[in-house]
Design a protein around this motif. Sequence first.
Motif, PDB file in Angstrom:
ATOM      1  N   ALA A  89       0.830  -1.209   0.000  1.00  0.00           N
ATOM      2  CA  ALA A  89       0.000   0.000   0.000  1.00  0.00           C
ATOM      3  C   ALA A  89       0.859   1.252   0.000  1.00  0.00           C
ATOM      4  O   ALA A  89       0.537   2.233  -0.674  1.00  0.00           O
ATOM      5  N   ALA A  90       1.961   1.217   0.729  1.00  0.00           N
ATOM      6  CA  ALA A  90       2.856   2.373   0.755  1.00  0.00           C
ATOM      7  C   ALA A  90       3.498   2.590  -0.608  1.00  0.00           C
ATOM      8  O   ALA A  90       3.573   3.720  -1.105  1.00  0.00           O
ATOM      9  N   ILE A  91       3.945   1.498  -1.221  1.00  0.00           N
ATOM     10  CA  ILE A  91       4.548   1.593  -2.559  1.00  0.00           C
ATOM     11  C   ILE A  91       3.497   2.055  -3.565  1.00  0.00           C
ATOM     12  O   ILE A  91       3.782   2.903  -4.413  1.00  0.00           O
ATOM     13  N   ALA A  92       2.280   1.526  -3.450  1.00  0.00           N
ATOM     14  CA  ALA A  92       1.204   1.923  -4.361  1.00  0.00           C
ATOM     15  C   ALA A  92       0.890   3.410  -4.208  1.00  0.00           C
ATOM     16  O   ALA A  92       0.647   4.099  -5.199  1.00  0.00           O
ATOM     17  N   SER A  93       0.913   3.933  -2.980  1.00  0.00           N
ATOM     18  CA  SER A  93       0.658   5.363  -2.758  1.00  0.00           C
ATOM     19  C   SER A  93       1.733   6.223  -3.410  1.00  0.00           C
ATOM     20  O   SER A  93       1.431   7.244  -4.034  1.00  0.00           O
ATOM     21  N   ILE A  94       2.975   5.806  -3.279  1.00  0.00           N
ATOM     22  CA  ILE A  94       4.071   6.530  -3.923  1.00  0.00           C
ATOM     23  C   ILE A  94       3.896   6.497  -5.438  1.00  0.00           C
ATOM     24  O   ILE A  94       4.091   7.509  -6.123  1.00  0.00           O
ATOM     25  N   CYS A  95       3.492   5.334  -5.955  1.00  0.00           N
ATOM     26  CA  CYS A  95       3.278   5.196  -7.404  1.00  0.00           C
ATOM     27  C   CYS A  95       2.124   6.071  -7.885  1.00  0.00           C
ATOM     28  O   CYS A  95       2.195   6.643  -8.979  1.00  0.00           O
ATOM     29  N   VAL A  96       1.067   6.178  -7.080  1.00  0.00           N
ATOM     30  CA  VAL A  96      -0.066   7.026  -7.448  1.00  0.00           C
ATOM     31  C   VAL A  96       0.379   8.484  -7.552  1.00  0.00           C
ATOM     32  O   VAL A  96       0.007   9.202  -8.489  1.00  0.00           O
ATOM     33  N   VAL A 146      -1.612  17.084  -3.010  1.00  0.00           N
ATOM     34  CA  VAL A 146      -1.617  17.578  -1.631  1.00  0.00           C
ATOM     35  C   VAL A 146      -2.691  16.854  -0.820  1.00  0.00           C
ATOM     36  O   VAL A 146      -2.453  16.439   0.325  1.00  0.00           O
ATOM     37  N   ILE A 147      -3.849  16.669  -1.401  1.00  0.00           N
ATOM     38  CA  ILE A 147      -4.935  15.978  -0.693  1.00  0.00           C
ATOM     39  C   ILE A 147      -4.569  14.518  -0.432  1.00  0.00           C
ATOM     40  O   ILE A 147      -4.868  13.981   0.641  1.00  0.00           O
ATOM     41  N   THR A 148      -3.909  13.871  -1.383  1.00  0.00           N
ATOM     42  CA  THR A 148      -3.471  12.488  -1.183  1.00  0.00           C
ATOM     43  C   THR A 148      -2.527  12.398   0.009  1.00  0.00           C
ATOM     44  O   THR A 148      -2.621  11.482   0.833  1.00  0.00           O
ATOM     45  N   LEU A 149      -1.625  13.363   0.108  1.00  0.00           N
ATOM     46  CA  LEU A 149      -0.701  13.381   1.239  1.00  0.00           C
ATOM     47  C   LEU A 149      -1.429  13.712   2.543  1.00  0.00           C
ATOM     48  O   LEU A 149      -1.152  13.118   3.590  1.00  0.00           O
ATOM     49  N   ALA A 151      -4.465  13.030   3.277  1.00  0.00           N
ATOM     50  CA  ALA A 151      -5.341  11.927   3.662  1.00  0.00           C
ATOM     51  C   ALA A 151      -4.638  10.933   4.577  1.00  0.00           C
ATOM     52  O   ALA A 151      -5.293  10.167   5.280  1.00  0.00           O
ATOM     53  N   LYS A 152      -3.329  10.952   4.593  1.00  0.00           N
ATOM     54  CA  LYS A 152      -2.558  10.043   5.445  1.00  0.00           C
ATOM     55  C   LYS A 152      -2.533  10.502   6.903  1.00  0.00           C
ATOM     56  O   LYS A 152      -2.190   9.728   7.786  1.00  0.00           O
ATOM     57  N   ILE A 153      -2.911  11.761   7.160  1.00  0.00           N
ATOM     58  CA  ILE A 153      -2.938  12.301   8.524  1.00  0.00           C
ATOM     59  C   ILE A 153      -4.355  12.104   9.066  1.00  0.00           C
ATOM     60  O   ILE A 153      -5.321  12.602   8.477  1.00  0.00           O
ATOM     61  N   PRO A 154      -4.505  11.380  10.203  1.00  0.00           N
ATOM     62  CA  PRO A 154      -5.836  10.990  10.686  1.00  0.00           C
ATOM     63  C   PRO A 154      -6.878  12.098  10.785  1.00  0.00           C
ATOM     64  O   PRO A 154      -7.943  11.988  10.209  1.00  0.00           O
ATOM     65  N   VAL A 155      -6.614  13.170  11.485  1.00  0.00           N
ATOM     66  CA  VAL A 155      -7.626  14.206  11.693  1.00  0.00           C
ATOM     67  C   VAL A 155      -7.896  14.981  10.396  1.00  0.00           C
ATOM     68  O   VAL A 155      -9.035  15.269  10.051  1.00  0.00           O
ATOM     69  N   ILE A 156      -6.840  15.292   9.689  1.00  0.00           N
ATOM     70  CA  ILE A 156      -6.973  16.065   8.455  1.00  0.00           C
ATOM     71  C   ILE A 156      -7.543  15.203   7.330  1.00  0.00           C
ATOM     72  O   ILE A 156      -8.102  15.721   6.366  1.00  0.00           O
ATOM     73  N   GLY A 157      -7.446  13.899   7.481  1.00  0.00           N
ATOM     74  CA  GLY A 157      -7.927  12.976   6.449  1.00  0.00           C
ATOM     75  C   GLY A 157      -9.390  13.171   6.082  1.00  0.00           C
ATOM     76  O   GLY A 157      -9.776  13.038   4.924  1.00  0.00           O
ATOM     77  N   ILE A 158     -10.210  13.504   7.062  1.00  0.00           N
ATOM     78  CA  ILE A 158     -11.650  13.712   6.810  1.00  0.00           C
ATOM     79  C   ILE A 158     -11.853  14.930   5.908  1.00  0.00           C
ATOM     80  O   ILE A 158     -12.630  14.885   4.956  1.00  0.00           O
ATOM     81  N   ILE A 159     -11.136  16.002   6.207  1.00  0.00           N
ATOM     82  CA  ILE A 159     -11.227  17.205   5.370  1.00  0.00           C
ATOM     83  C   ILE A 159     -10.704  16.898   3.971  1.00  0.00           C
ATOM     84  O   ILE A 159     -11.275  17.343   2.970  1.00  0.00           O
TER      85      ILE A 159
END
Length: 190
Positions: A89-96, A146-149, A151-159
Amino acid sequence: MNHYFDAQGGLKKLFAGTVGTLICNVVSAIPFLVMVAAVGSLFFTVLAIYGLYQAGKDIPGCKSAFLLYVIEFVVQIFSSAFAFMPMGAAIASICVIAQAILDMVIIYLVCTSVSEVMMVKEHGDIANFGKNVWILSVIAYVIGIVITLMAKIPVIGIIAVLLGIIVAVVKIVAGVLYLVFLYRSSEALA
């Protein structure tokens, strides 16, 4: 007088390949058509890549975009191969993120180089339209990354999820405008 026979055919193939890939992506949501959609998507991706190759014979920016499109295709395959592995999943996120950056650069190269040709062919309206398309696309891609990055932060992920919906709509609009630009450009070269 400059003739852009390869560019005209290449842009038509790029347009058809992009539309076909989009349709296959939509059809892939139907469970029993997933495999057909995957094969169709592969075919249309190759058609789009070949279209860029052909257009690149006349337009240097399309030649560069072709090379980046091939790299992006390899990154996509790499991402798919690692998606189901541990830590995949981490590699896939970097690839995305890498794919988004490559897409952004490809759209920039195609729009700016084809716009230059449109100016030479005295189609200033299409050239200006192409410049607006890449600006809108770049804005959508940068915000999407920026939003993809975020989304990895729990609280900010919802926004980030809520903002992601807005960015998705902007990307769809930019994608449609990109298709219109490709179509109009290929017709103008006829």
